[in-house]
Design a protein around this motif. Structure first.
Motif, PDB file in Angstrom:
ATOM      1  N   GLU A 182      37.936  48.423  44.045  1.00 56.83           N
ATOM      2  CA  GLU A 182      38.195  47.510  45.262  1.00 56.83           C
ATOM      3  C   GLU A 182      39.279  46.270  44.688  1.00 56.83           C
ATOM      4  O   GLU A 182      39.933  45.820  45.556  1.00 56.83           O
ATOM      5  CB  GLU A 182      36.928  46.925  45.623  1.00 56.83           C
ATOM      6  N   GLN A 183      38.926  45.839  43.624  1.00 52.15           N
ATOM      7  CA  GLN A 183      39.729  44.712  42.923  1.00 52.15           C
ATOM      8  C   GLN A 183      41.453  45.314  42.834  1.00 52.15           C
ATOM      9  O   GLN A 183      42.333  44.528  43.048  1.00 52.15           O
ATOM     10  CB  GLN A 183      39.328  44.073  41.747  1.00 52.15           C
ATOM     11  N   LEU A 184      41.136  46.405  42.188  1.00 50.37           N
ATOM     12  CA  LEU A 184      42.761  47.166  41.914  1.00 50.37           C
ATOM     13  C   LEU A 184      43.630  47.169  43.035  1.00 50.37           C
ATOM     14  O   LEU A 184      44.638  47.084  43.166  1.00 50.37           O
ATOM     15  CB  LEU A 184      42.357  48.381  41.008  1.00 50.37           C
ATOM     16  N   VAL A 185      42.800  47.829  43.959  1.00 49.69           N
ATOM     17  CA  VAL A 185      43.520  48.072  45.466  1.00 49.69           C
ATOM     18  C   VAL A 185      44.142  46.849  45.867  1.00 49.69           C
ATOM     19  O   VAL A 185      45.425  46.688  46.325  1.00 49.69           O
ATOM     20  CB  VAL A 185      42.693  48.744  46.092  1.00 49.69           C
ATOM     21  N   ARG A 186      43.518  45.672  46.018  1.00 49.98           N
ATOM     22  CA  ARG A 186      43.800  44.493  46.574  1.00 49.98           C
ATOM     23  C   ARG A 186      44.817  43.697  45.688  1.00 49.98           C
ATOM     24  O   ARG A 186      45.769  43.046  46.199  1.00 49.98           O
ATOM     25  CB  ARG A 186      42.683  43.512  46.704  1.00 49.98           C
ATOM     26  N   ALA A 233      43.937  53.538  37.784  1.00 47.43           N
ATOM     27  CA  ALA A 233      44.600  52.179  38.188  1.00 47.43           C
ATOM     28  C   ALA A 233      45.946  52.442  38.422  1.00 47.43           C
ATOM     29  O   ALA A 233      46.627  51.879  39.332  1.00 47.43           O
ATOM     30  CB  ALA A 233      44.304  51.214  37.150  1.00 47.43           C
ATOM     31  N   ALA A 234      46.635  53.275  37.749  1.00 44.19           N
ATOM     32  CA  ALA A 234      48.048  53.519  37.759  1.00 44.19           C
ATOM     33  C   ALA A 234      48.303  54.381  39.035  1.00 44.19           C
ATOM     34  O   ALA A 234      49.158  53.794  39.887  1.00 44.19           O
ATOM     35  CB  ALA A 234      48.502  54.544  36.614  1.00 44.19           C
ATOM     36  N   ARG A 235      47.449  55.118  39.355  1.00 51.15           N
ATOM     37  CA  ARG A 235      47.633  55.983  40.605  1.00 51.15           C
ATOM     38  C   ARG A 235      47.283  55.062  42.074  1.00 51.15           C
ATOM     39  O   ARG A 235      48.050  55.116  42.889  1.00 51.15           O
ATOM     40  CB  ARG A 235      46.397  56.842  40.671  1.00 51.15           C
ATOM     41  N   ILE A 278      53.605  37.527  34.882  1.00 43.51           N
ATOM     42  CA  ILE A 278      52.404  36.727  35.203  1.00 43.51           C
ATOM     43  C   ILE A 278      51.116  37.548  35.468  1.00 43.51           C
ATOM     44  O   ILE A 278      51.286  38.534  36.164  1.00 43.51           O
ATOM     45  CB  ILE A 278      52.540  35.812  36.368  1.00 43.51           C
ATOM     46  N   ASP A 279      49.925  37.270  34.829  1.00 44.74           N
ATOM     47  CA  ASP A 279      48.857  37.901  35.025  1.00 44.74           C
ATOM     48  C   ASP A 279      48.224  37.679  36.516  1.00 44.74           C
ATOM     49  O   ASP A 279      47.978  36.509  36.717  1.00 44.74           O
ATOM     50  CB  ASP A 279      47.786  37.367  33.967  1.00 44.74           C
ATOM     51  N   VAL A 280      47.871  38.695  37.091  1.00 47.09           N
ATOM     52  CA  VAL A 280      47.041  38.628  38.159  1.00 47.09           C
ATOM     53  C   VAL A 280      45.493  39.151  37.920  1.00 47.09           C
ATOM     54  O   VAL A 280      45.589  40.412  37.677  1.00 47.09           O
ATOM     55  CB  VAL A 280      47.651  39.517  39.376  1.00 47.09           C
ATOM     56  N   LYS A 281      44.747  38.676  37.459  1.00 47.62           N
ATOM     57  CA  LYS A 281      43.516  38.801  36.926  1.00 47.62           C
ATOM     58  C   LYS A 281      42.090  39.222  37.848  1.00 47.62           C
ATOM     59  O   LYS A 281      41.450  39.644  37.497  1.00 47.62           O
ATOM     60  CB  LYS A 281      43.066  37.695  35.993  1.00 47.62           C
ATOM     61  N   ALA A 282      42.492  39.121  39.138  1.00 43.90           N
ATOM     62  CA  ALA A 282      41.372  39.282  39.966  1.00 43.90           C
ATOM     63  C   ALA A 282      42.060  39.053  41.531  1.00 43.90           C
ATOM     64  O   ALA A 282      43.229  38.836  41.531  1.00 43.90           O
ATOM     65  CB  ALA A 282      40.333  38.363  39.809  1.00 43.90           C
ATOM     66  N   ALA A 283      41.108  39.725  42.615  1.00 49.09           N
ATOM     67  CA  ALA A 283      41.754  39.973  43.713  1.00 49.09           C
ATOM     68  C   ALA A 283      41.246  38.886  44.742  1.00 49.09           C
ATOM     69  O   ALA A 283      41.690  38.607  45.766  1.00 49.09           O
ATOM     70  CB  ALA A 283      41.651  41.227  44.133  1.00 49.09           C
ATOM     71  N   ASP A 284      40.101  38.184  44.350  1.00 50.06           N
ATOM     72  CA  ASP A 284      39.675  36.996  45.138  1.00 50.06           C
ATOM     73  C   ASP A 284      39.112  35.735  44.528  1.00 50.06           C
ATOM     74  O   ASP A 284      38.927  35.889  43.197  1.00 50.06           O
ATOM     75  CB  ASP A 284      38.418  37.584  45.934  1.00 50.06           C
ATOM     76  N   GLU A 285      39.092  34.807  45.242  1.00 51.04           N
ATOM     77  CA  GLU A 285      38.681  33.583  44.557  1.00 51.04           C
ATOM     78  C   GLU A 285      37.368  33.574  43.771  1.00 51.04           C
ATOM     79  O   GLU A 285      37.576  32.871  42.541  1.00 51.04           O
ATOM     80  CB  GLU A 285      38.633  32.580  45.822  1.00 51.04           C
ATOM     81  N   GLU A 286      36.337  34.019  44.089  1.00 47.58           N
ATOM     82  CA  GLU A 286      35.046  33.997  43.508  1.00 47.58           C
ATOM     83  C   GLU A 286      35.317  34.712  42.274  1.00 47.58           C
ATOM     84  O   GLU A 286      34.813  34.164  41.042  1.00 47.58           O
ATOM     85  CB  GLU A 286      34.193  34.730  44.323  1.00 47.58           C
ATOM     86  N   ALA A 287      35.875  35.977  42.076  1.00 47.97           N
ATOM     87  CA  ALA A 287      35.828  36.596  40.850  1.00 47.97           C
ATOM     88  C   ALA A 287      36.908  36.076  39.865  1.00 47.97           C
ATOM     89  O   ALA A 287      36.653  36.161  38.678  1.00 47.97           O
ATOM     90  CB  ALA A 287      36.389  37.983  41.040  1.00 47.97           C
ATOM     91  N   HIS A 288      37.920  35.598  40.450  1.00 50.03           N
ATOM     92  CA  HIS A 288      39.035  34.672  39.675  1.00 50.03           C
ATOM     93  C   HIS A 288      38.282  33.545  38.860  1.00 50.03           C
ATOM     94  O   HIS A 288      38.501  33.236  37.743  1.00 50.03           O
ATOM     95  CB  HIS A 288      40.100  34.476  40.440  1.00 50.03           C
ATOM     96  N   ARG A 289      37.621  32.859  39.854  1.00 49.57           N
ATOM     97  CA  ARG A 289      36.821  31.527  39.108  1.00 49.57           C
ATOM     98  C   ARG A 289      35.975  31.903  38.134  1.00 49.57           C
ATOM     99  O   ARG A 289      35.656  31.175  37.226  1.00 49.57           O
ATOM    100  CB  ARG A 289      36.444  30.582  40.302  1.00 49.57           C
TER     101      ARG A 289
END
Length: 344
Positions: A230-234, A273-275, A180-191
């Motif tokens: 910031e997105q990748l960390v979350r 991102a891998a790190r 399953i894709d997790v494409k963003a870390a927060d609602e605003e970015a995902h929408r």
């Protein structure tokens, strides 16, 4: 041509029929088509356009990607039309954006469930729904699963995870594995990126994990969204919350569809991102191509020995012994054989 056939996953409500498959929960008056564009009301019933497939071909399980589920398993891949998201970077937009984008002109062949299951069983393979959004083909999934499991044929999804909890409860028993894709870390970015809320995707991952389905997660590094630290960390922290053994696949963005003016993800950004994933506690973080063979390799989290080597097109060499590291004996999380959960 795309055929419309009677659907499931709806209920009568004041003012019409309500689809219960995805979290949009569209209320449909007679003749209305849902947000997905592949489910519509016809009198006192709902019809779906997802009983057919626009694609029918074989590929290795690693190409979905699944790195900890049945290495080398051949998958007969199907792609019913449609998607609940409208991502501007979609490489499969001609299939996924059926009914939404005038440029998506596809024809679908009716799925012969018995024939498909027999073909997969004879090759010692599995069935996959991918390229478009498999959750919109829940009726086909249930029928395939009912026929496939007694034949020892695993059924897998590459999905956006945008389902209602009641739909997850029904499909989980027939699914062996999901990515399953997790494409963003927060609602605003995902929408902004998908046109849909994020919370149901995260809940689907939790529910499938709890149901015993083998779960892997993917994140495409989209410029201005998931490519940012910031997105990748979350995102990494969320994936780790499912369990540190959850494989996380980092997918390179390539300019396409409505994002042709952006640059592809650099190898350096993917390595960063891998790190970030490993710093979040994830034991298995993968990059398919841009970092070479090392980005695809599975190493034992105990002693660091490379236990699974993968080629770009899915060729796999495994040194595992009964799913464990040959050097130190540590168990490597996954479904490695037909006898484990997710196989026959």
């Amino acid at each position: 041509m795309v055929a419309w056939v009677p659907a499931d996953f709806y209920r009568a409500v004041d003012g019409g029929l309500q689809c219960t498959l995805c979290p949009f929960r569209c209320r449909l008056r007679d003749g209305d088509t849902g947000t997905c564009k592949v489910r519509r009301r016809d009198g006192d019933r709902v019809l779906t356009a997802t009983w057919g497939t626009t694609v029918e071909h074989w590929s290795a399980v690693e190409r979905k990607p699944f790195y900890h589920f049945r290495p080398g398993l051949p998958l007969l891949t199907l792609a019913p039309p449609g998607c609940s998201f409208r991502c501007d970077y979609c490489v499969n937009h001609r299939v996924s954006q059926y009914g939404r984008d005038p440029g998506s002109q596809v024809s679908a062949q009716d799925a012969d469930v018995e024939k498909l299951v027999t073909a997969a069983a004879e090759r010692g393979g599995g069935l996959a729904l991918s390229y478009s959004e498999p959750s919109l083909a829940a009726e086909l999934t249930l029928e395939l699963g009912a026929r496939a499991r007694p034949s020892g044929v695993p059924l897998v999804w590459k999905s956006n995870g945008f389902l209602t909890p009641e739909a997850v409860e029904r499909v989980a028993p027939v699914l062996a594995a999901v990515n399953i894709d997790v494409k963003a870390a927060d609602e605003e970015a995902h929408r902004r990126l998908t046109g849909a809320p994020l919370a149901p995707v995260l809940e689907t991952l939790r529910l499938l994990k709890a149901a015993g389905v083998w779960v892997e997660a993917s994140t495409p590094l989209i410029p201005g969204t998931s490519a940012e630290d910031e997105q990748l960390v979350r995102i990494a922290e969320f994936v780790a919350s499912l369990g540190p053994d959850t494989p996380w696949h980092l997918l390179r963005f390539t300019p396409t569809y409505r994002m042709r003016d952006h640059r592809p993800t650099s190898p350096e950004r993917l390595a960063d991102a891998a790190r970030i994933g490993r710093a979040a506690g994830l034991r298995y973080v993968y990059v398919e191509r841009a970092l070479g063979a090392e980005g695809r390799a599975t190493r034992c989290p105990g002693c660091g020995v490379e236990v699974v080597t993968r080629g770009v097109w899915g060729q796999t060499e495994s040194l595992l012994r009964d799913g464990s590291c040959p050097a130190c004996g540590e168990r490597i999380a996954g479904i490695w054989t037909v006898d484990e959960r997710g196989g026959a």
